[in-house]
Design an enzyme around this catalytic site. Sequence first.
Site, PDB file in Angstrom:
ATOM      1  N   ASP A  40      50.338  39.381  41.998  1.00  0.00           N
ATOM      2  CA  ASP A  40      49.208  39.692  42.878  1.00  0.00           C
ATOM      3  C   ASP A  40      48.984  38.660  43.982  1.00  0.00           C
ATOM      4  O   ASP A  40      48.691  39.025  45.121  1.00  0.00           O
ATOM      5  CB  ASP A  40      47.914  39.818  42.064  1.00  0.00           C
ATOM      6  CG  ASP A  40      47.916  41.014  41.141  1.00  0.00           C
ATOM      7  OD1 ASP A  40      48.752  41.920  41.344  1.00  0.00           O
ATOM      8  OD2 ASP A  40      47.081  41.049  40.216  1.00  0.00           O
ATOM      9  N   ARG A  56      40.989  37.785  34.253  1.00  0.00           N
ATOM     10  CA  ARG A  56      42.050  38.785  34.328  1.00  0.00           C
ATOM     11  C   ARG A  56      41.997  39.533  35.655  1.00  0.00           C
ATOM     12  O   ARG A  56      40.981  39.568  36.330  1.00  0.00           O
ATOM     13  CB  ARG A  56      41.936  39.782  33.164  1.00  0.00           C
ATOM     14  CG  ARG A  56      42.136  39.125  31.803  1.00  0.00           C
ATOM     15  CD  ARG A  56      43.583  38.651  31.666  1.00  0.00           C
ATOM     16  NE  ARG A  56      43.760  37.792  30.507  1.00  0.00           N
ATOM     17  CZ  ARG A  56      44.268  36.573  30.567  1.00  0.00           C
ATOM     18  NH1 ARG A  56      44.628  36.051  31.703  1.00  0.00           N
ATOM     19  NH2 ARG A  56      44.430  35.862  29.489  1.00  0.00           N
ATOM     20  N   CYS A  57      43.110  40.140  35.994  1.00  0.00           N
ATOM     21  CA  CYS A  57      43.278  40.912  37.221  1.00  0.00           C
ATOM     22  C   CYS A  57      42.124  41.912  37.358  1.00  0.00           C
ATOM     23  O   CYS A  57      41.770  42.561  36.381  1.00  0.00           O
ATOM     24  CB  CYS A  57      44.610  41.641  37.138  1.00  0.00           C
ATOM     25  SG  CYS A  57      44.980  42.673  38.566  1.00  0.00           S
ATOM     26  N   PRO A  58      41.517  41.970  38.505  1.00  0.00           N
ATOM     27  CA  PRO A  58      41.852  41.377  39.796  1.00  0.00           C
ATOM     28  C   PRO A  58      41.040  40.126  40.124  1.00  0.00           C
ATOM     29  O   PRO A  58      41.019  39.686  41.274  1.00  0.00           O
ATOM     30  CB  PRO A  58      41.498  42.497  40.772  1.00  0.00           C
ATOM     31  CG  PRO A  58      40.258  43.089  40.178  1.00  0.00           C
ATOM     32  CD  PRO A  58      40.506  43.036  38.676  1.00  0.00           C
ATOM     33  N   ASP A  87      46.528  34.499  34.062  1.00  0.00           N
ATOM     34  CA  ASP A  87      46.820  35.921  33.969  1.00  0.00           C
ATOM     35  C   ASP A  87      48.241  36.157  34.474  1.00  0.00           C
ATOM     36  O   ASP A  87      48.572  35.775  35.601  1.00  0.00           O
ATOM     37  CB  ASP A  87      45.823  36.708  34.824  1.00  0.00           C
ATOM     38  CG  ASP A  87      46.056  38.211  34.791  1.00  0.00           C
ATOM     39  OD1 ASP A  87      46.902  38.676  33.998  1.00  0.00           O
ATOM     40  OD2 ASP A  87      45.387  38.920  35.552  1.00  0.00           O
TER      41      ASP A  87
END
Length: 78
Positions: free
Chosen positions: A46, A13-15, A40
């Site tokens: 992103d 998951r981010c980041p 994600d």
Amino acid sequence: MSEIVEIDARGLRCPLPVLRAQKALRAMAPGTVLRLRADDPMAQIDMPHFCREAGHDLLIAREESDGHLFEIRRGVRA
């Protein structure tokens, strides 16, 4: 044909997908291509932003059945 480095960031998951891409790209020669897969949903936002800011070329950004596929050519100024 130049070498392609592959990263499977599915499940992260981010980041983390962007951080994995950043780490890999730093170790690569300019012009080398990174192929990254991520599932994600934030990666579709992103990754293009990261590439623009870092000076990399986003060659492919597409949705696939198991998430997203990105191909990034390492920029010179990175």
